[in-house]
Design a protein around this motif. Structure first.
Motif, PDB file in Angstrom:
ATOM      1  N   LYS A 181       0.298  -1.088  -0.332  1.00  0.00           N
ATOM      2  CA  LYS A 181       0.308   0.286  -0.285  1.00  0.00           C
ATOM      3  C   LYS A 181       0.752   1.181  -0.225  1.00  0.00           C
ATOM      4  N   THR A 182       0.488   2.696  -0.220  1.00  0.00           N
ATOM      5  CA  THR A 182       1.373   3.993  -0.357  1.00  0.00           C
ATOM      6  C   THR A 182       0.452   4.084   0.872  1.00  0.00           C
ATOM      7  N   SER A 183       2.251   4.512   1.936  1.00  0.00           N
ATOM      8  CA  SER A 183       1.869   5.240   2.588  1.00  0.00           C
ATOM      9  C   SER A 183       0.537   6.907   2.866  1.00  0.00           C
ATOM     10  N   GLY A 184       0.675   6.593   2.266  1.00  0.00           N
ATOM     11  CA  GLY A 184      -0.201   8.374   2.147  1.00  0.00           C
ATOM     12  C   GLY A 184       0.463   9.603   1.941  1.00  0.00           C
ATOM     13  N   GLY A 185       1.838   9.144   1.754  1.00  0.00           N
ATOM     14  CA  GLY A 185       3.823  10.329   1.764  1.00  0.00           C
ATOM     15  C   GLY A 185       4.149  10.075  -0.189  1.00  0.00           C
ATOM     16  N   ARG A 186       4.859   9.106   0.401  1.00  0.00           N
ATOM     17  CA  ARG A 186       6.166   9.499  -0.519  1.00  0.00           C
ATOM     18  C   ARG A 186       6.929   7.497  -0.953  1.00  0.00           C
ATOM     19  N   GLY A 187       6.111   6.751   0.634  1.00  0.00           N
ATOM     20  CA  GLY A 187       6.654   5.497   0.511  1.00  0.00           C
ATOM     21  C   GLY A 187       5.916   4.874   0.804  1.00  0.00           C
ATOM     22  N   MET A 188       6.168   3.138   0.534  1.00  0.00           N
ATOM     23  CA  MET A 188       5.607   2.429   0.560  1.00  0.00           C
ATOM     24  C   MET A 188       5.393   1.295   2.010  1.00  0.00           C
ATOM     25  N   HIS A 189       4.234   0.786   2.384  1.00  0.00           N
ATOM     26  CA  HIS A 189       4.566  -0.424   3.137  1.00  0.00           C
ATOM     27  C   HIS A 189       3.392  -1.444   2.978  1.00  0.00           C
ATOM     28  N   VAL A 190       4.307  -2.478   3.466  1.00  0.00           N
ATOM     29  CA  VAL A 190       4.674  -4.345   2.125  1.00  0.00           C
ATOM     30  C   VAL A 190       3.417  -4.799   3.834  1.00  0.00           C
ATOM     31  N   PHE A 191       2.781  -5.580   3.998  1.00  0.00           N
ATOM     32  CA  PHE A 191       1.922  -6.149   5.378  1.00  0.00           C
ATOM     33  C   PHE A 191       2.267  -7.911   5.189  1.00  0.00           C
ATOM     34  N   ILE A 253      -6.305   8.989   6.361  1.00  0.00           N
ATOM     35  CA  ILE A 253      -6.245  10.256   5.559  1.00  0.00           C
ATOM     36  C   ILE A 253      -5.005  10.911   6.108  1.00  0.00           C
ATOM     37  N   ARG A 254      -3.808  11.370   5.380  1.00  0.00           N
ATOM     38  CA  ARG A 254      -2.909  11.788   5.689  1.00  0.00           C
ATOM     39  C   ARG A 254      -2.806  13.288   5.688  1.00  0.00           C
ATOM     40  N   PRO A 255      -2.819  14.431   6.681  1.00  0.00           N
ATOM     41  CA  PRO A 255      -2.975  15.813   6.913  1.00  0.00           C
ATOM     42  C   PRO A 255      -1.675  16.354   6.400  1.00  0.00           C
ATOM     43  N   VAL A 256      -2.355  16.085   4.770  1.00  0.00           N
ATOM     44  CA  VAL A 256      -1.534  17.060   3.616  1.00  0.00           C
ATOM     45  C   VAL A 256      -2.647  17.931   2.997  1.00  0.00           C
ATOM     46  N   PRO A 257      -1.901  19.376   1.716  1.00  0.00           N
ATOM     47  CA  PRO A 257      -3.757  19.910   1.255  1.00  0.00           C
ATOM     48  C   PRO A 257      -3.982  18.968   0.596  1.00  0.00           C
ATOM     49  N   THR A 258      -3.460  18.273  -0.113  1.00  0.00           N
ATOM     50  CA  THR A 258      -4.671  18.204  -1.095  1.00  0.00           C
ATOM     51  C   THR A 258      -5.184  16.264  -0.472  1.00  0.00           C
ATOM     52  N   ALA A 259      -5.227  15.686   0.609  1.00  0.00           N
ATOM     53  CA  ALA A 259      -5.712  14.861   1.651  1.00  0.00           C
ATOM     54  C   ALA A 259      -5.687  13.565   1.120  1.00  0.00           C
ATOM     55  N   ARG A 260      -3.948  13.518   0.135  1.00  0.00           N
ATOM     56  CA  ARG A 260      -4.228  11.856   0.406  1.00  0.00           C
ATOM     57  C   ARG A 260      -4.289  10.570   0.810  1.00  0.00           C
ATOM     58  N   VAL A 261      -4.464   9.354   0.846  1.00  0.00           N
ATOM     59  CA  VAL A 261      -4.371   8.656   2.048  1.00  0.00           C
ATOM     60  C   VAL A 261      -3.831   6.841   1.688  1.00  0.00           C
ATOM     61  N   SER A 262      -3.626   6.157   2.177  1.00  0.00           N
ATOM     62  CA  SER A 262      -2.743   5.097   2.125  1.00  0.00           C
ATOM     63  C   SER A 262      -3.654   4.517   1.365  1.00  0.00           C
ATOM     64  N   ALA A 263      -3.370   3.830   0.226  1.00  0.00           N
ATOM     65  CA  ALA A 263      -3.989   2.915  -0.488  1.00  0.00           C
ATOM     66  C   ALA A 263      -3.639   1.900  -0.741  1.00  0.00           C
ATOM     67  N   PRO A 264      -3.925   0.721   0.296  1.00  0.00           N
ATOM     68  CA  PRO A 264      -4.037  -0.771  -0.784  1.00  0.00           C
ATOM     69  C   PRO A 264      -3.913  -1.252  -1.814  1.00  0.00           C
ATOM     70  N   LEU A 265      -2.939  -2.271  -2.344  1.00  0.00           N
ATOM     71  CA  LEU A 265      -2.991  -1.945  -4.241  1.00  0.00           C
ATOM     72  C   LEU A 265      -2.533  -3.648  -4.017  1.00  0.00           C
ATOM     73  N   THR A 266      -2.742  -4.111  -5.304  1.00  0.00           N
ATOM     74  CA  THR A 266      -2.874  -5.645  -6.263  1.00  0.00           C
ATOM     75  C   THR A 266      -1.140  -4.672  -6.466  1.00  0.00           C
ATOM     76  N   TRP A 267      -0.640  -6.053  -6.518  1.00  0.00           N
ATOM     77  CA  TRP A 267       0.784  -6.871  -7.048  1.00  0.00           C
ATOM     78  C   TRP A 267       0.825  -6.034  -8.189  1.00  0.00           C
TER      79      TRP A 267
END
Length: 357
Positions: A181-191, A253-267
Motif C-alpha cells: 500500500k502507499t503510505s500516504g506520503g512518498r513511501g510504501m508499506h508491505v504487510f 487520511i494524510r494531513p496534507v493539503p491534497t488529502a492523500r490517503v494510504s491506498a491498498p494496492l495489488t502488485w
C-alpha cells in the motif's frame, strides 16, 4: 453561525458529528461531514485494517492549514497531536485494551470493533489511525509483519517501487505472502499475515528481510539506522516492528493539503501508480469499483517467521549484530551502541548494554 451537530447512523449505532460543516482541507473545501462520508464509503476496508488493534489517534482538531504542525516527543507545542490513551469519556461501544509501552508503563488504548468507533474518532479530529500489529486481547503477540520502505533525500517513488517489487521476491522466498500500500506520503508499506510472534522476533525478521533486500540492491536500499550513512537510498525502517511505533492504517487520511490517503494496492498496480493518485476525492470511486483489494491479506493463513528468523541468525553467526532501537526505548539486550558513527569515540564493547537474555 456554526452548523448544529448531526447524528449519523453507522451500522445501527448513532454517532454524533459536531460542526459537520467545519472545513478540514481548505484547498479542497472538504468538511468534517465530507470526511465522514469518505469513511463510510471505505468503511469495510478501513475497519478491517483496524479491527480490535490498539490504535493511536492522530488528531487535527483545527483541520489542515498552512503553518499548522504536529506536536512531537521533542517539541510538545503543536496544533495537532497523537493520542495513545483512550479518552476517559467515550461511548460504551468503543472497545479498549490494556497495552504496555517500551518504558513498562501501561495504558488503555482504543481497539476499534465497529465502524462507529472510527467515525467517533474522526469527530475528535482524527485523520490518521495508527494501529499496532497485534490484536486484542493478546496485545503482546504480533500477527502482522510490516515492512516500511522510506525514501531518503535524493530518491523518488520510482526507487520505492523498484525496492517493493524486489521485496516481494525476498518475502516470497521466505514463505511470506505480502500486500503493498502507499503510505500516504512518498513511501510504501508491505504487510504480511503471520503466526503469533514476539515483538523482538518480528523486528528481527524485519531486519533480516531488510538486510537481504539491501544485499540485492546495495545502491538503492539500506537498513542503516543513522541518517548520515543512508545516502540516496530507500531505507527499510525495521524499527516499525518495535513496540508502540506508528504506521498509518489502510485508507487513513494524510494531513496534507491534497488529502492523500494510504491506498491498498495489488502488485500488478504497483509499477504504474503514484501516491498523488489516491485522495479523499478519488478513493471512493476506486473503492466502489474494486472494493478492498486487501481482503486476501485478512483471509490468508498466517505464515511462519521461522525462515526469516533463520536468516537473521545466519547474519549473527557471520558477525552481524542486532540494530539500534528507537531513541525512546531503554537500552535493549544485545543492542549495539546507540551512537551515530560520527560521534562514536570508543569501541562497541565499551558501551554499556544489558546482557542478551
Amino acid at each position: 453561525m456554526a452548523t448544529p451537530a448531526t447524528q449519523l447512523d453507522v451500522d445501527g449505532i448513532e454517532v454524533r458529528l459536531s460542526s459537520p460543516d467545519k472545513v478540514y482541507f481548505p484547498e479542497l473545501g472538504l468538511t468534517k461531514k465530507d470526511l465522514a462520508d469518505y469513511l463510510l464509503t471505505v468503511g469495510e476496508g478501513m475497519l478491517a485494517g483496524l479491527f480490535r488493534r490498539p490504535t493511536t489517534l492522530e488528531r487535527w482538531p483545527g483541520g489542515v492549514r498552512e503553518g499548522m504542525k504536529l506536536a512531537t516527543r521533542s517539541d510538545a507545542k503543536g496544533d495537532a497531536f497523537y493520542q495513545k490513551r483512550a479518552p476517559e469519556k467515550r461511548p460504551d461501544w468503543v472497545e479498549v485494551a490494556e497495552i504496555r509501552f517500551p518504558s513498562g508503563r501501561k495504558a488503555w488504548s482504543i481497539t476499534p470493533a465497529n465502524l462507529a468507533t472510527v467515525v467517533w474518532a474522526l469527530n475528535l479530529g482524527c485523520l490518521r489511525f495508527h494501529p499496532w500489529p497485534v490484536t486484542a486481547p493478546d496485545v503482546d503477540q504480533v500477527d502482522q509483519l510490516r515492512i516500511d520502505l522510506d525514501p531518503q533525500p535524493g530518491t523518488d517513488f520510482d526507487d520505492v517501487v523498484a525496492a517493493a517489487l524486489e521485496l516481494r521476491s525476498v518475502m516470497g522466498e521466505l514463505g511470506l505472502d505480502c500486500y503493498p500500500k502507499t503510505s500516504g506520503g512518498r513511501g510504501m508499506h508491505v504487510f504480511s499475515r503471520i503466526e503469533p510472534a514476539s515483538f523482538v522476533d518480528a523486528r528481527h525478521a524485519a531486519i533480516a528481510i531488510g538486510r537481504e533486500l539491501a544485499h540485492r540492491m546495495p545502491d538503492r536500499v539500506t537498513v542503516d539506522w543513522w541518517k548520515e550513512t543512508r545516502g540516496e537510498r530507500v531505507f527499510v525502517d525495521y524499527n516499525q516492528m518495535a513496540r508502540d511505533r506508528l504506521m498509518a492504517s489502510p485508507y487513513s487520511i494524510r494531513p496534507v493539503p491534497t488529502a492523500r490517503v494510504s491506498a491498498p494496492l495489488t502488485w500488478d498496480e504497483v509499477p504504474g501508480v503514484h501516491p498523488d493518485d489516491f485522495t479523499v476525492l478519488t478513493m471512493p470511486d476506486r473503492y466502489r469499483e474494486l472494493g478492498d483489494v486487501w481482503t486476501p491479506l485478512y483471509q490468508d493463513p498466517p505464515a511462519s517467521l521461522v525462515p526469516a528468523l533463520k536468516l537473521y541468525d545466519l547474519g549473527i553467526e557471520s558477525g552481524l549484530t542486532d540494530m539500534p532501537y528507537p531513541p525512546e526505548y531503554p537500552k535493549m539486550p544485545g543492542e549495539p551502541p546507540r551512537v551515530q558513527p560520527s560521534r562514536q569515540t570508543k569501541p562497541d564493547h565499551e558501551y554499556s548494554a544489558p546482557p542478551v537474555e
